[in-house]
Motif scaffolding. Structure first.
Motif, short mmCIF file in Angstrom:
data_model
loop_
_atom_site.label_atom_id
_atom_site.label_comp_id
_atom_site.label_asym_id
_atom_site.label_seq_id
_atom_site.Cartn_x
_atom_site.Cartn_y
_atom_site.Cartn_z
N LEU A 152 0.91 -1.14 0.08
CA LEU A 152 -0.08 0.00 -0.15
C LEU A 152 0.77 1.17 0.10
O LEU A 152 1.85 1.22 0.96
CB LEU A 152 -0.88 0.12 1.38
CG LEU A 152 -2.09 -1.06 1.25
CD1 LEU A 152 -2.68 -1.04 2.54
CD2 LEU A 152 -3.01 -0.83 0.25
N THR A 153 0.45 2.06 -0.75
CA THR A 153 1.20 3.33 -0.76
C THR A 153 0.58 4.42 0.23
O THR A 153 -0.50 4.27 0.74
CB THR A 153 1.10 3.97 -2.25
OG1 THR A 153 -0.14 4.30 -2.47
CG2 THR A 153 1.74 3.06 -3.49
N LYS A 154 1.38 5.26 0.49
CA LYS A 154 0.89 6.29 1.41
C LYS A 154 -0.47 6.94 0.84
O LYS A 154 -1.33 7.11 1.64
CB LYS A 154 1.78 7.58 1.43
CG LYS A 154 3.23 7.00 2.25
CD LYS A 154 4.40 8.45 2.39
CE LYS A 154 4.94 8.74 1.21
NZ LYS A 154 5.98 9.84 1.16
N ASN A 189 5.19 6.47 5.19
CA ASN A 189 5.68 5.32 4.60
C ASN A 189 5.02 4.67 3.97
O ASN A 189 3.68 4.37 4.22
CB ASN A 189 6.52 4.46 5.64
CG ASN A 189 7.69 5.17 6.38
OD1 ASN A 189 8.56 5.64 5.87
ND2 ASN A 189 7.36 5.58 7.64
N ASP A 190 5.28 3.91 2.65
CA ASP A 190 4.45 2.95 1.88
C ASP A 190 4.63 1.61 3.19
O ASP A 190 5.51 1.67 3.80
CB ASP A 190 5.02 2.46 0.74
CG ASP A 190 4.71 3.64 -0.24
OD1 ASP A 190 4.30 4.80 0.00
OD2 ASP A 190 5.55 3.41 -1.34
N ALA A 241 -1.12 -10.94 10.57
CA ALA A 241 -0.66 -10.11 9.73
C ALA A 241 0.54 -9.52 10.23
O ALA A 241 0.51 -9.17 11.32
CB ALA A 241 -1.60 -9.08 9.22
N LEU A 242 1.71 -9.20 9.16
CA LEU A 242 2.95 -8.66 9.69
C LEU A 242 2.84 -7.38 8.60
O LEU A 242 2.92 -7.56 7.40
CB LEU A 242 3.91 -9.44 9.87
CG LEU A 242 5.27 -8.78 10.18
CD1 LEU A 242 4.98 -8.55 11.66
CD2 LEU A 242 6.50 -9.56 9.78
N ILE A 243 2.79 -6.19 9.21
CA ILE A 243 2.76 -5.06 8.35
C ILE A 243 4.00 -4.23 8.63
O ILE A 243 4.30 -3.96 9.70
CB ILE A 243 1.54 -4.18 8.73
CG1 ILE A 243 0.20 -5.00 8.60
CG2 ILE A 243 1.70 -2.82 7.98
CD1 ILE A 243 -1.04 -4.15 9.39
N VAL A 244 4.78 -4.30 7.46
CA VAL A 244 6.23 -3.67 7.58
C VAL A 244 6.42 -2.45 6.64
O VAL A 244 5.99 -2.19 5.64
CB VAL A 244 7.14 -4.64 6.98
CG1 VAL A 244 8.54 -4.14 6.94
CG2 VAL A 244 6.93 -5.83 7.73
N PRO A 245 6.98 -1.24 7.40
CA PRO A 245 6.92 -0.10 6.59
C PRO A 245 8.06 0.03 5.71
O PRO A 245 8.98 -0.77 6.00
CB PRO A 245 7.33 1.00 7.79
CG PRO A 245 7.75 0.32 8.80
CD PRO A 245 7.02 -1.19 8.82
N GLY A 282 5.76 4.34 10.60
CA GLY A 282 7.00 3.82 10.72
C GLY A 282 7.27 2.98 11.77
O GLY A 282 8.22 2.83 12.82
N TYR A 283 6.15 2.01 12.12
CA TYR A 283 6.29 0.90 12.93
C TYR A 283 5.91 -0.52 12.37
O TYR A 283 5.06 -0.37 11.45
CB TYR A 283 4.97 1.04 13.87
CG TYR A 283 5.31 2.21 15.03
CD1 TYR A 283 6.15 2.14 16.19
CD2 TYR A 283 4.75 3.30 14.94
CE1 TYR A 283 6.24 2.92 17.18
CE2 TYR A 283 4.60 4.52 15.79
CZ TYR A 283 5.45 4.12 16.82
OH TYR A 283 5.56 5.19 17.87
#
Length: 403
Positions: free
Chosen positions: A53-55, A75-76, A99-103, A146-147
């Protein structure tokens, strides 16, 4: 005078190379710099990319919340489904997911473990990551700030969807969430495009608030050497199950069917997990017992919950003779510890579903135990739904100010 060097035929060179390799492989004891074997994962099983996902997409999906968070979205993000090993409520080994969401970031970032609120449909699980779900909305926003976001599905959703969800069960919510963090830690060790700074924050609202306090307690008591837990933010959780039970069996409540289905869910979950094995007719009047026996939590109770319960059951709880059920409830009084981590409790004073006294009792008990780092944020006139934004924005501020 130059010396001429004789060039050996290719077949001899090949032979010498093979011979050298055989010698090296037979002399491992003489190797002063052995290559360590790859470390096997203990918890992580698989990771699968879901989406990026983009900003701009994140802000578009945020809707009305975009105005409040636009300055923080930087961040995306990349979203992954991870599956991992954990244990069911009966101790059996199972596979769970999250789910793991990574910036997309170049500097080291911290991690937030977010425990989701009550869901009734498996399509809302974080690892499914459907649009307009809690994980897709709030997880993406916090990730873009940013997390790294670890978002466990819990038992009963995602990879473990064939199992019943242990609704509001302290021990299994804590263990499934902790094992998700362990799996996330193993995943991140193998990555080169993201760096975790080893700092961990935990947060959740409603069932997620209860699960977050359960996780915090388990980390502090059993896994403090594994994780650098920096702060915990718990919103509107049913932390004092004993007081909650006494209230709903003796007091008139709103009679909202949706609320009552959740109270029913807790009762049936504890009956199953603690092997009380009582028939529905033990707990409920004939008006509801046969329906509950057939339909479980899908039974509609559109009156004050205490009116649906048998007088004999209420008496057994009030006079202490139903020790099995009372002990099951008490085992889920999650607030009975002295937090070592800076902690915030958020709760609306007019919450008609998870009553305000849950956070108030937890805060008072923690202070009495000697905790000096627990803060209670009261939302004046706030209901269960209207207090969410206060919790979210307050949590962001809290984590930002607790480096």
């Amino acid at each position: 005078m130059q010396k001429s060097i004789r060039i050996l035929p290719i077949k001899y060179l090949s032979f010498l190379l093979l011979w050298s390799l055989l010698i090296l492989n037979s002399c491992n004891d003489d190797n002063n710099n052995p290559v360590p074997p790859a470390e096997e994962n203990v918890y992580l099983k698989e990771s699968t990319s879901i989406k990026t996902l983009t900003k701009a997409q994140i802000l578009q999906n945020a809707g009305d919340l975009a105005a409040f968070v636009s300055g923080y979205v930087k961040n995306d993000v990349k979203v992954y489904k991870i599956t991992y090993k954990t244990k069911n409520t009966d101790g059996a080994d199972i596979t769970a997911s999250g789910a793991l969401i990574v910036p997309v970031a170049t500097t080291p970032v911290s991690m937030i473990s977010v425990q989701h609120g009550t869901i009734r449909n498996g399509s809302e699980a974080p690892s499914i990551f459907n649009d307009n779900t809690e994980a897709a909305l709030f997880g993406s926003i916090f990730g873009s700030m940013g997390y790294i976001i670890a978002y466990p599905d819990y038992i009963g959703y995602g990879a473990s969807q064939d199992l019943p969800h242990p609704y509001e069960h302290r021990a299994s919510l804590a263990s499934a969430s902790l094992d998700m963090l362990r799996a996330a830690k193993e995943y991140l060790k193998g990555q080169t495009d993201i760096k975790w700074d080893e700092k961990l924050y935990v947060a959740g609202y409603s069932e997620g608030g209860f699960a977050t306090m359960s996780l915090q307690r388990k980390i502090e008591e059993e896994a403090s050497s594994e994780f650098n837990l920096r702060a915990s933010s718990c919103g509107a959780g049913a932390y004092d199950k004993t007081a909650f039970m006494k209230y709903i069996i003796n007091s008139k409540t709103d009679g909202v069917a949706g609320y009552n289905s959740l109270y029913l869910w807790v009762l049936l979950t504890y009956d199953r997990i603690y092997k009380l094995n009582k028939p529905a007719s033990y707990y409920f009047t004939e008006k509801y017992a046969s329906q509950i026996a057939a339909s479980g939590i899908n039974t509609s109770i559109s009156e004050s919950f205490h009116l649906s319960l048998n007088d004999s059951f209420k008496k057994a709880l009030n006079d202490g003779t139903d020790k099995g059920f009372i002990d099951a409830i008490a085992d889920n009084d999650v607030y009975k510890f002295k937090p070592k981590t800076p902690t915030r409790l958020y709760h609306g004073t007019a919450d008609p579903l998870v009553f305000f006294f849950n956070s108030e009792n937890a805060f008072n008990a923690m202070q009495k135990a000697g905790a000096t780092n627990v803060e209670f944020i009261k939302v004046p006139g706030g209901t269960h739904s209207s207090s969410i934004y206060t919790f979210l924005l307050g949590t962001l501020d809290f984590f930002t100010k607790t480096p």
